[in-house]
Design an enzyme around this catalytic site. Structure first.
Site: not given
Ligand code: GRF
Length: 201
Positions: A68, A98-100, A114, A116, A152
């Site tokens: 990652r 993608r989770i950063l 972002n 959501h 989130d």
């Protein structure tokens, strides 16, 4: 100010943002423009639309990186290619799946947004519409927020609520929420640009 939009799929939010930038004259009003559309998936449909509309596109394929961290590092290098002196780029995640890493989020702190598809802090994570219906909620919606290391959960910039109808399927609710996303994301970005306009030289 250069705006870089990150997508993974359809890119309908990216399309709404690019259209708003043109319609509302962001270059003239905020000195801002959509400099690039970047995807982690070469087959993302939004890339074709972006190219057809004269937007620069880049692909950083996450499958090409073992970790990652390595992917995020490569992604950051591409994004930083759009920096302007004195004016760091605004990084907009739009359907970016993608989770950063915390290191990446830290690097862009304060200029990483972002959207959501739920009324955060309710329903972080995936499959929000299915979960909202299962919970018997009467309202649902979308949230534009700053991205922080906790998924989130960053500071909220804008929200919109929609009704959940008794017979709603997740797809019907998703469509109702998505149309609000296309309204509030450009609005939230314009407000961000206004707040962060470079001090007149
Ligand atoms: C949609 O589920 C939207 O709610 C979320 O990301 C997904 C794809 O959005 N933000 P897009 O059409 O790729 O912008």
């Amino acid at each position: 100010r250069n705006i870089v939009i990150l997508i993974s799929g359809t890119g309908s939010n990216m399309r709404a943002i690019a259209a708003a930038a043109e319609r509302d004259q962001w270059p003239e009003r905020f000195g801002a423009r959509v400099a690039a559309v970047i995807s982690n998936r070469p087959e993302a449909k939004g890339l074709a639309w972006a190219r057809e509309h004269g937007l620069e596109t880049q692909v950083v394929d996450h499958r090409a990186y073992a970790t990652r961290e390595a992917f995020d590092e490569a992604l950051a290098r591409v994004i930083d290619g759009y920096e302007q002196p004195q004016e760091p780029a605004l990084v907009v995640l739009a359907g970016f799946m993608r989770i950063l890493t915390p290191g990446f989020v830290e690097r862009y702190a304060g200029r990483l947004l972002n959207i959501h598809p739920s009324l955060l802090p309710a329903f972080p994570g995936l499959h929000t519409h299915q979960r909202v219906i299962a919970a018997g909620c009467r309202v649902a919606g979308a949230t534009v927020h700053e991205v922080t290391a906790e998924l989130d959960h960053g500071p909220i910039l804008e929200q919109a609520a929609v009704p959940v109808l008794p017979c709603d399927t997740p797809e019907q609710l998703a469509a109702r929420v998505l149309s609000q996303e296309h309204r509030i994301y450009p609005q939230a970005i314009a407000q961000w640009l206004r707040r962060h306009r470079a001090v007149a030289a």
